[in-house]
Enzyme design. Structure first.
Site, PDB file in Angstrom:
ATOM      1  N   GLY A  71     -18.260  45.589-116.921  1.00 65.97           N
ATOM      2  CA  GLY A  71     -16.845  45.260-117.463  1.00 65.97           C
ATOM      3  C   GLY A  71     -16.086  46.586-117.249  1.00 65.97           C
ATOM      4  O   GLY A  71     -15.028  46.774-118.106  1.00 65.97           O
ATOM      5  N   CYS A 131     -15.050  44.479-107.420  1.00 65.42           N
ATOM      6  CA  CYS A 131     -15.950  44.237-108.483  1.00 65.42           C
ATOM      7  C   CYS A 131     -15.969  42.652-108.856  1.00 65.42           C
ATOM      8  O   CYS A 131     -14.996  42.168-109.296  1.00 65.42           O
ATOM      9  CB  CYS A 131     -15.107  45.020-109.766  1.00 65.42           C
ATOM     10  SG  CYS A 131     -16.402  44.635-111.366  1.00 65.42           S
ATOM     11  N   LYS A 167     -13.668  49.974-101.011  1.00 61.56           N
ATOM     12  CA  LYS A 167     -14.952  49.278-101.197  1.00 61.56           C
ATOM     13  C   LYS A 167     -14.861  47.906-101.132  1.00 61.56           C
ATOM     14  O   LYS A 167     -14.223  47.016-101.839  1.00 61.56           O
ATOM     15  CB  LYS A 167     -15.548  49.806-102.490  1.00 61.56           C
ATOM     16  CG  LYS A 167     -16.955  49.480-102.735  1.00 61.56           C
ATOM     17  CD  LYS A 167     -17.557  50.149-103.829  1.00 61.56           C
ATOM     18  CE  LYS A 167     -19.277  49.873-103.980  1.00 61.56           C
ATOM     19  NZ  LYS A 167     -19.780  50.482-104.992  1.00 61.56           N
ATOM     20  N   VAL A 193     -21.721  47.663 -99.493  1.00 57.66           N
ATOM     21  CA  VAL A 193     -20.914  46.736 -99.939  1.00 57.66           C
ATOM     22  C   VAL A 193     -21.118  46.996-101.635  1.00 57.66           C
ATOM     23  O   VAL A 193     -21.861  47.969-101.915  1.00 57.66           O
ATOM     24  CB  VAL A 193     -21.508  45.444 -99.764  1.00 57.66           C
ATOM     25  CG1 VAL A 193     -21.332  45.158 -98.217  1.00 57.66           C
ATOM     26  CG2 VAL A 193     -23.199  45.448 -99.966  1.00 57.66           C
ATOM     27  N   THR A 195     -21.714  44.828-105.246  1.00 52.92           N
ATOM     28  CA  THR A 195     -22.600  43.912-105.844  1.00 52.92           C
ATOM     29  C   THR A 195     -22.361  42.645-105.444  1.00 52.92           C
ATOM     30  O   THR A 195     -21.181  41.974-105.131  1.00 52.92           O
ATOM     31  CB  THR A 195     -23.084  44.110-107.207  1.00 52.92           C
ATOM     32  OG1 THR A 195     -21.681  43.644-107.869  1.00 52.92           O
ATOM     33  CG2 THR A 195     -23.524  45.280-107.848  1.00 52.92           C
TER      34      THR A 195
HETATM   35  C1  SIN Z   1     -18.811  46.710-113.742  1.00 52.88           C
HETATM   36  O1  SIN Z   1     -18.491  47.680-114.615  1.00 52.88           O
HETATM   37  O2  SIN Z   1     -18.920  45.711-114.484  1.00 52.88           O
HETATM   38  C2  SIN Z   1     -19.428  46.833-112.437  1.00 52.88           C
HETATM   39  C3  SIN Z   1     -18.374  47.264-111.461  1.00 52.88           C
HETATM   40  C4  SIN Z   1     -18.420  47.047-109.842  1.00 52.88           C
HETATM   41  O3  SIN Z   1     -19.386  46.540-109.783  1.00 52.88           O
HETATM   42  O4  SIN Z   1     -17.619  47.402-109.239  1.00 52.88           O
END
Ligand code: SIN
Length: 333
Positions: A71, A131, A167, A193, A195
C-alpha cells in the site's frame, strides 16, 4: 569481464540494482546488504503525504513467488527531502540512486517531483505508474492508460532536468500505446515490469491471505513475463530499458540483458536472501567470462532479431555507452 555501464548520465559499477520497495531508502538495509557491491538502488515509492500502508499481512509466499500489498507505505515527500536524501548523500558514497515516485492523482506525481527536485544524493526519478495495489484508483494503473501516462510524464518532465524512468505494468496485450506515450512525454528510460495482480485465499477460512485482499505477484513466476515484456518493448523503442521480475541468478540477469535491458533490478530474491544481489553480480561476471564476453554491453539485446533499418541505434543508447537520457542526463547533488 567489464561490468560497468554508463547510462542516464551516471556510472553504474555493474548492471544490478535493487528494485523499488525492496530496500527502503538504503538506510533500512545497511548492514544487511553490502550496497558497495551493487550497481545502484531504487528507493521505496514516495507519495506527497506520508502513507501508513495497507493492513497486515502485507506479504505472503507461495511456491512460485510472493504476493504483496504494502500500500505504498512511506514517510512522504517532505520527510524524504529533509531526512532520506541527505542520508543517501552522506552514506552511499556515489552509488547511483533513483527515487521512485507514486501518487493517486496525476498532479501528485508532479508535486512529488517538484518537492524532491532540489534534494541531494540521487540521479533521477522512476515514476511508478504500475502499482497494482492502489485501491483508490480501482486497480487501473496509469501505466495501462496512455493518455494518463502522457499527462503524468509530461508534467514531471517540465519539473525536472534529471532522468525520468517510467515503470510499466506486465498485464497488457499491447505495450505500443504506453511506450509511445512515454517517449512523446520525454521519458529517459523504461522499467519493465512491476508486479502482476494476483490473489491467494486461505481455503480454510475462505478469506484472502493478505489483509488488503488482492496484491502483486513477484518472484520466479514473473520472470517469463518480464523477459517477454523487455524483449517485446526493446524492438519498439530506442529508450534504454531496466529489466525486473524474478531475477535470482546471474543467468536470469543475463537473460534480461540479452532480451534488451541495459540494467536489471532485483526484488523478491533479496527478501529471501539478502546476499542474492551480490551473488547475482558475481554469477553474471562468471557467466560472461564463460561465454567469452569482454563487456556487459555485449550482452545487451544480443538475443533480439536484427533491427529494421529505421530502428538502428546510431547513438548507442541501448548499450548504455552513449546514453544520457537526452538532455535529461544531468546528475544533481
Ligand atoms: C506496494 O507498496 O503496495 C507495492 C508497490 C508496487 O508494487 O508498485
Amino acid at each position: 569481464m567489464e561490468l560497468a555501464a554508463e547510462l542516464l548520465g551516471a556510472r553504474f559499477k555493474n548492471p544490478v540494482l535493487l528494485a523499488a520497495g525492496t530496500c527502503g531508502f538504503g538506510e533500512e538495509i545497511q548492514g544487511v546488504v553490502d550496497l558497495g557491491l551493487l550497481g545502484g538502488l531504487v528507493t521505496k515509492s514516495v507519495t506527497l503525504e506520508p502513507r501508513r500502508g495497507n493492513p497486515a499481512p502485507r506479504v505472503t509466499e507461495f511456491r512460485a513467488g510472493m504476493l504483496n500489498s504494502v500500500g505504498l507505505a512511506n514517510p512522504g515527500a517532505r520527510a524524504v527531502l529533509a531526512e532520506k536524501l541527505p542520508w543517501i548523500r552522506d552514506h552511499l558514497d556515489g552509488l547511483p540512486v533513483l527515487v521512485s515516485v507514486a501518487g493517486h492523482r496525476v498532479e501528485e506525481y508532479w508535486e512529488v517531483v517538484e518537492t524532491l527536485e532540489p534534494g541531494p544524493g540521487f540521479v533521477g526519478f522512476e515514476l511508478n505508474l504500475s502499482c497494482p495495489n492502489d485501491a483508490r484508483r480501482n486497480g487501473l494503473p496509469f501505466a495501462l492508460d496512455p493518455d494518463a501516462l502522457l499527462r503524468v510524464v509530461s508534467g514531471a518532465r517540465e519539473r525536472t532536468r534529471r532522468p525520468l524512468l517510467v515503470k510499466l505494468a506486465p498485464n497488457t496485450a499491447d505495450w505500443g500505446p504506453v511506450v509511445h506515450a512515454a517517449e512523446e512525454a520525454g521519458a529517459s528510460a523504461l522499467t519493465l515490469v512491476n508486479t502482476l495482480p494476483g490473489l491467494l485465499l486461505d481455503p480454510r477460512n475462505r478469506r484472502p491471505l493478505l489483509g488488503a485482499g488482492a496484491g502483486g505477484v513477484s518472484g520466479p513466476a514473473l520472470r517469463a513475463l518480464g523477459v517477454y515484456a523487455v524483449w517485446t518493448v526493446a524492438r519498439m523503442t530506442r529508450l534504454p530499458i531496466l529489466g525486473v521480475g524474478g531475477i535470482s541468478s546471474g543467468e536470469d540477469a543475463a537473460e534480461y540483458l540479452l532480451a534488451g535491458a541495459s540494467l536489471v533490478q532485483i526484488g523478491t530474491a533479496s527478501f529471501w536472501d539478502p546476499r542474492a544481489p551480490a551473488r547475482v553480480v558475481d554469477e553474471l561476471r562468471r557467466f560472461g567470462i564463460s561465454q567469452g564476453v569482454h563487456r556487459v554491453s555485449e550482452l545487451v539485446g544480443a538475443a533480439l532479431p536484427p533491427p529494421e533499418p529505421e530502428m538502428s541505434d546510431p547513438a548507442g543508447t541501448r548499450d548504455g555507452m552513449g546514453a544520457s537520457g537526452g538532455d535529461s542526463g544531468v546528475i544533481h547533488g
